[in-house]
Scaffold this active site. Sequence first.
Site, PDB file in Angstrom:
ATOM      1  N   CYS A   2      35.898  44.807  29.804  1.00 14.08           N
ATOM      2  CA  CYS A   2      36.554  43.524  29.598  1.00 14.08           C
ATOM      3  C   CYS A   2      36.842  43.311  28.123  1.00 14.08           C
ATOM      4  CB  CYS A   2      35.656  42.387  30.095  1.00 14.08           C
ATOM      5  SG  CYS A   2      35.050  42.614  31.770  1.00 14.08           S
ATOM      6  N   ARG A  47      38.716  39.920  32.333  1.00 14.80           N
ATOM      7  CA  ARG A  47      37.974  40.861  33.168  1.00 14.80           C
ATOM      8  C   ARG A  47      38.839  42.005  33.677  1.00 14.80           C
ATOM      9  NH1 ARG A  47      35.224  39.977  39.120  1.00 14.80           N
ATOM     10  NH2 ARG A  47      33.850  41.806  39.032  1.00 14.80           N
ATOM     11  N   LEU A  48      38.305  43.211  33.525  1.00 14.89           N
ATOM     12  CA  LEU A  48      38.801  44.391  34.226  1.00 14.89           C
ATOM     13  C   LEU A  48      37.761  44.690  35.298  1.00 14.89           C
ATOM     14  CD1 LEU A  48      40.910  46.722  34.362  1.00 14.89           C
ATOM     15  CD2 LEU A  48      39.388  48.010  32.849  1.00 14.89           C
ATOM     16  N   ALA A  49      38.039  44.354  36.537  1.00 13.90           N
ATOM     17  CA  ALA A  49      37.043  44.421  37.601  1.00 13.90           C
ATOM     18  C   ALA A  49      36.807  45.864  38.027  1.00 13.90           C
ATOM     19  CB  ALA A  49      37.500  43.580  38.786  1.00 13.90           C
ATOM     20  N   ILE A  50      35.559  46.323  37.899  1.00 12.05           N
ATOM     21  CA  ILE A  50      35.185  47.691  38.231  1.00 12.05           C
ATOM     22  C   ILE A  50      34.074  47.702  39.284  1.00 12.05           C
ATOM     23  CG2 ILE A  50      34.286  49.871  37.326  1.00 12.05           C
ATOM     24  CD1 ILE A  50      37.054  49.204  36.260  1.00 12.05           C
ATOM     25  N   ASN A  67      31.130  42.747  27.929  1.00 13.90           N
ATOM     26  CA  ASN A  67      32.130  43.806  28.012  1.00 13.90           C
ATOM     27  C   ASN A  67      31.408  45.125  28.162  1.00 13.90           C
ATOM     28  OD1 ASN A  67      34.252  45.637  27.617  1.00 13.90           O
ATOM     29  ND2 ASN A  67      34.123  45.484  25.398  1.00 13.90           N
ATOM     30  N   GLU A  73      29.711  48.422  30.868  1.00 12.35           N
ATOM     31  CA  GLU A  73      29.066  48.766  32.130  1.00 12.35           C
ATOM     32  C   GLU A  73      27.610  49.120  31.857  1.00 12.35           C
ATOM     33  OE1 GLU A  73      30.482  48.447  34.962  1.00 12.35           O
ATOM     34  OE2 GLU A  73      32.629  48.471  34.488  1.00 12.35           O
ATOM     35  N   ILE A 119      47.310  66.390  29.450  1.00 10.52           N
ATOM     36  CA  ILE A 119      48.717  66.350  29.048  1.00 10.52           C
ATOM     37  C   ILE A 119      49.089  67.689  28.436  1.00 10.52           C
ATOM     38  CG2 ILE A 119      48.915  63.856  28.746  1.00 10.52           C
ATOM     39  CD1 ILE A 119      48.366  64.162  25.811  1.00 10.52           C
TER      40      ILE A 119
END
Length: 661
Positions: A2, A53-56, A79, A81, A300
């Site tokens: 987050c 929030r970046l929901a994980i 922020n 995990e 890449i």
Amino acid sequence: MCGISGIWERNGCSLQDLKRRASAMTQTLSHRGPDDSGVWLSEQASIAFGQRRLAIIDLSSMGHQPMVSANGQYTITFNGEVYNFRELKAELERCGVRFRGHSDTEVIVEGFAQWGVKSTIARLNGMFAIAAWDAGERQLFLARDRMGEKPLYWAIFDGLVLFGSELKALRAHPGWKPSLNRGAITAFLRHGYVPGPFTIYEGVYKLPPAGFVKIAGGGGAEVGTYWDLASVVSQGQRNTLRADEEGLVDELEALLHDAVSRRMIADVPLGAFLSGGYDSSTVVALMQKSSLRPVRTFTISFENAAFDEAKHAEAVARHLGTDHTTFPVGGADALDVVPKLAEMYDEPFADPSQIPTHIVSALTRKRVKVALSGDGGDELFSGYNRYQWAQNVWRPSAKMPLAFRRLASSSIRAVPPSAFDRIARYVPYLRRVPRVGQKAHRLAQILSFPSIDSMYHQIVASHHPNPDSLVNGAQEVRTACWGQNLEALLPGPVDRMRYLDMCTYLPDDILTKVDRASMAVALEVRVPLLDHRLVEWVWKLPSFQNARARRPKHLLRCVLARHVPDRLVERPKMGFGVPLADWLRGPLRDWAEDLMNEASLSADDIFDVEGIRSLWVEFLSGNNERYFLIWNVLMFQAWHRRWGDASVADTGTRRLASLLN
């Protein structure tokens, strides 16, 4: 993963103003967390927390932040995990705590209520930046993970306390009135990043790795740590592991497997970056061992073969049976990133690998929401070329008189790097050293140094002997990267280098690059090789096991060999680079000239214009010796043009302690 921000208006503020300011700060971080947003306010205390929030994990509303503990005492914005949250949750449940959801955020805030803030932080295994408000004691706490994976900036301006995941959040507050730090600008020119705890601004700081701050209502900040790398190293030296090599490889594989499997916990699609080198290949091999289906891997490919690792990654992926994707990237794709860098890195930052790191992050984000990476392996397992130069070049050459070494250095430097590169084309591919001309000149530089510590300090810099001379009225800030008084702790030169890299280059360059490049596209990147238990174990290894002169990363390679044949990964170290010098003389020439003209360089009287211009003219004539310094100047200029909202301090650098009295 987050973006977090917060305000404490210790002189008081209306609820309406508090909400408006907190919302504005939080909105600047929307790229870090596109899934949800929240603002929490305390009118009584004039404090506000914000979160994007970046929901994980726990995608439901039960994971919404900021979050308040069940007893109402603690509020958290977080922020990152936490990978051992399930064990901590079970422990709290045995203490009678009842949970509403299954997010790691709730485990942390209920841990605060049960064990206290600092004790809970010390129990966490993860990457995190955390702010917590204790309503009972009216205290604000800030904390950062042990290795510095997640960023946290903070400042105190009179009665105003600000913090955030990025500087742009602090800038959004109307009380933001800092000035540029000339000493930090000089340090940036040397390193290509601003070393912590300083930032480019006077009075604004990075919380260091494992940093812990307590701010009470009336005074300054109490700054400390809850974990200390120097203590880890000291204890490791006193408690060296005694197992035979096979036993050490078994122990290492078990630690790696646990660190990797913990970082595979997610309620969203997950994958990994794969370059085909030792570090990423080990991570992916252990991911595949833990997975019932093919792991999704990404790399890449570049048009320029000197910078392309795609075929190596594809060979490893085929052997492991991963679901692999190679994204072809042209020069135009990479060049398109350059104008975005100042926005993405809202502090001057000039590691050129920021470009491919952002590209692979953006392309990977189209397929998954979480990616594991192999970052940290070079610092842990002595993988950088400078460690090998210390072992293979410095030690034997140090026996020669300095005058003789400097004569040899001059002879090598008399041959242009391009000539070495042309000769290298006749060497068989598998034995060919990438960018041999650049490395030959680096070797020449090593031969000229009077000591190994001076070698390290210059080799991690921009190849300018005195960057102070390029910044008017500046005295460079002194930080841990100067490595003072380390011989007693670490008599071995390679171990000293590794320690300094872990304290400075790793958090301030590598992990900053990964965080900004990935979070700009809302991709969470997890780094299993930086599990603190693994870091503590590695520092217990005998030096000869971890820094072999002819076989870097020996123990890690022994683990990898159990899963991937040596022939697929054995090759010279390549790095993650771009043909920067060619670009600056070619397609980026007009962009660079605009930033390097006399009028641009004269802005705010920061630089010695004549000195910078002479370096630029010398570079354009074909001299690549200081092109990293040229890139540093360009990145500062681009940043200053985008974010030049502050005056320039004339008083030099204030000590951190003066703020905290």
